[in-house]
Design a protein around this motif. Structure first.
Motif: not given
Lengths: 326, 228
Positions: A259-268
């Protein structure tokens, strides 16, 4: 100011305005939701330092998030039970003071990141992902099989910890506190990205060989970044535990890392405010779609696929164009 | 005093041996031209000196330090500055950022590096990837200088550049030589090398076959070894 500068400013404005508006409309739950987004954003900001600037895809950041959480849980549970952590060789008491808890969370998760990084950074690529995942799982199973602190059931705290001069029991002041921490972390990352250390780290991500021939040691740069990254994510873990007044091994699970990776990738990736945008979108989706179906993750998955396929720069990239991450 | 010394160095890429016995010396304050036809081992020699290719035999040292077991970044920190073939700047970083990332304390700083190449000062805020070939080459040289090297190693620094830009870069190399910096330079243009270098080393099939003062490299020798 660049387009990204304006976007960041707008996002910062939203972070201030949204909870105030929620408060005015007498919706304390939305303030709590915003707090969750801010704390998860902080965890993402930590990872972004390693993933964005350093190019290190860590699938083990839940370990640091969880260590921060357990730092809070262990200290506060001893304080509320009036039992010291240790009596010999010196007396260590629990505490309900946030500043002390934060310090312990940052130190322990930073140390863990230093140790895990020192071993993992000898590998790269898929091996690095797998070894960080393995370390993360190690901490997960350790927490599950440690009955002193709740084992699989986790640890509950009756009352949220205190911060001098702030009534942390009321949602809005606690939100303000979390936002201040996030702002400090963002400022730190902004400074780092422009500093010689950050530029060297950036250079080593682009080409380790080229960086080495100008006398930079990619290993040391990455280890420093990974340690700092783990410490920031650990601080987010302590805040997250305080928000819920609860810690459990779920914080240490590999899904949390994902999920933490998802925050980064989703946001940029590698964008200063990327994790903030990402965590915001994540929490909003979780809230809006979660009401419709327990299986809301399927929509998150589709969104993530769309981002990876069509908008590699994430939300920030979509709005601001221009990629800086090469 | 000898700064960089390679004696009978051998090296291989996997099972394919590339160097069969390279011997060369660069003394303090000296400019040495490393010459040879394509594929004779010039770039491999440089890569071996920097530890990017590991020597399988022979001796390599820099200022008395054995280079064979040192990691690449430690070798660079001893005072070897590389201007790699094909420029290879950090593309997404700006000119200033490229220089700051490489900077190590010493007489070479941003002001001095951009005084050597004023065009870099004009392009300070521009991404390296958006520069022209010549400007990227200047940036690669400036970046190597920012590490405050004792020996500057230039691998094909004027390859594929327009004549005017080449002249500018050769002028800079000449100025560096006159300032007392040791230089090891690989280039195709013998005429330019003659102007800058004190001595020359010629490689043939991964072996040193001739070395001496540039003045002693007669047209006959040049024709035999270099095909010019």
């Amino acid at each position: 100011m660049s387009r990204e500068g304006w976007f960041n400013l707008a996002l910062a404005g939203l972070l201030v305005a949204f909870p105030l508006a929620a408060q005015a409309m007498d919706e304390p739950f939305l303030v709590t939701l915003a707090t969750r987004a801010v704390i998860l954003a902080l965890a993402g900001v930590g990872l972004n330092l390693a993933l964005g600037l350093g190019g290190l895809v860590s699938l083990g950041h839940a370990a640091f998030f969880g260590i921060g959480g357990y730092a809070m849980g262990i200290l506060a549970s001893h304080a509320q039970g009036y039992t010291p952590l240790a009596e010999w060789p010196l007396l260590i008491e629990g505490t309900k003071s946030m500043p002390v808890i934060w310090l312990v969370a940052v130190a322990t998760s930073g140390l863990a990141a230093l140790a895990i990084g020192a071993l993992s950074l000898r590998t790269s690529g898929v091996y690095f992902i797998m070894i960080t995942l393995a370390f993360g799982q190690m901490f997960f199973y350790f927490a599950i099989s440690w009955p002193a602190y709740g084992g699989e059931d986790g640890l509950s705290i009756y009352v949220r910890n205190g911060f001098p001069g702030v009534n942390t029991l009321v949602p809005l002041p606690f939100y303000g506190l979390c936002l201040a921490v996030l702002a400090l972390a963002l400022m730190l990352c902004w400074q780092i990205a422009r500093s010689p250390f950050g530029l060297a780290l950036n250079a080593a991500r682009q080409s380790a060989k080229r960086a080495e021939t100008v006398g930079l040691s990619p290993y040391r740069l990455r280890l420093a970044a990974f340690t700092l990254s783990g410490a920031i994510t650990g601080l987010a873990g302590a805040l997250h535990a305080d928000l819920n007044r609860f810690v459990s091994p779920a914080m240490l699970s590999w899904q949390t890392s994902g999920e933490i990776i998802v925050f980064v990738i989703l946001g940029g990736t590698a964008r200063l405010f990327g994790p903030v945008a990402g965590a915001g979108v994540f929490v909003a989706l979780e809230h809006l779609l979660g009401e419709l179906s327990d299986f809301w993750h399927i929509w998150l998955g589709l969104l993530l696929l769309a981002v990876v396929l069509f908008a590699r720069g994430g939300v920030v990239g979509l709005v601001c164009g221009e990629r800086r991450h090469g | 005093m000898s700064l960089l010394r390679l004696a009978d160095v051998t090296a291989s890429y996997g099972s394919a041996q590339a160097l069969f016995g390279v011997t060369l010396d660069v003394a303090e304050g000296e400019a040495v031209a490393l010459m040879g036809r394509n594929g004779m081992g010039k770039t491999t020699t440089i890569r071996t000196a920097f530890g990017l290719v590991r020597a399988s035999g022979g001796r390599l040292d820099f200022a008395g330090q054995d280079l064979r077991r040192l990691p690449v970044h430690r070798i660079a920190r001893l005072g070897l500055g590389l201007v790699p073939e094909g420029r290879r700047c950090f593309g997404p970083l700006t000119v200033t950022e490229n220089l700051v990332a490489a900077a190590r304390p010493g007489p070479w700083d941003f002001a001095r590096a951009t005084a050597l190449f004023p065009r870099l000062a004009e392009r300070a805020g521009q991404r390296a990837a958006s520069l022209s070939g010549g400007e990227q080459q200047m940036l690669a040289i400036a970046r190597a200088l920012m590490t405050n090297p004792r020996l500057l190693v230039l691998d094909e620094a004027t390859e594929g550049l327009a004549p005017l830009v080449r002249a500018e870069i050769w002028a800079a190399i000449g100025a560096l030589k006159r300032s007392g910096l040791s230089i090891l330079v690989v280039d195709k243009s013998l005429a330019d090398l003659r102007r800058v270098a004190d001595r020359g080393v010629v490689l043939e099939r991964g072996r040193t076959v001739w070395q001496g003062a540039m003045a002693d490299l007669t047209p006959d020798l040049a024709a035999r070894h270099l095909g010019v």
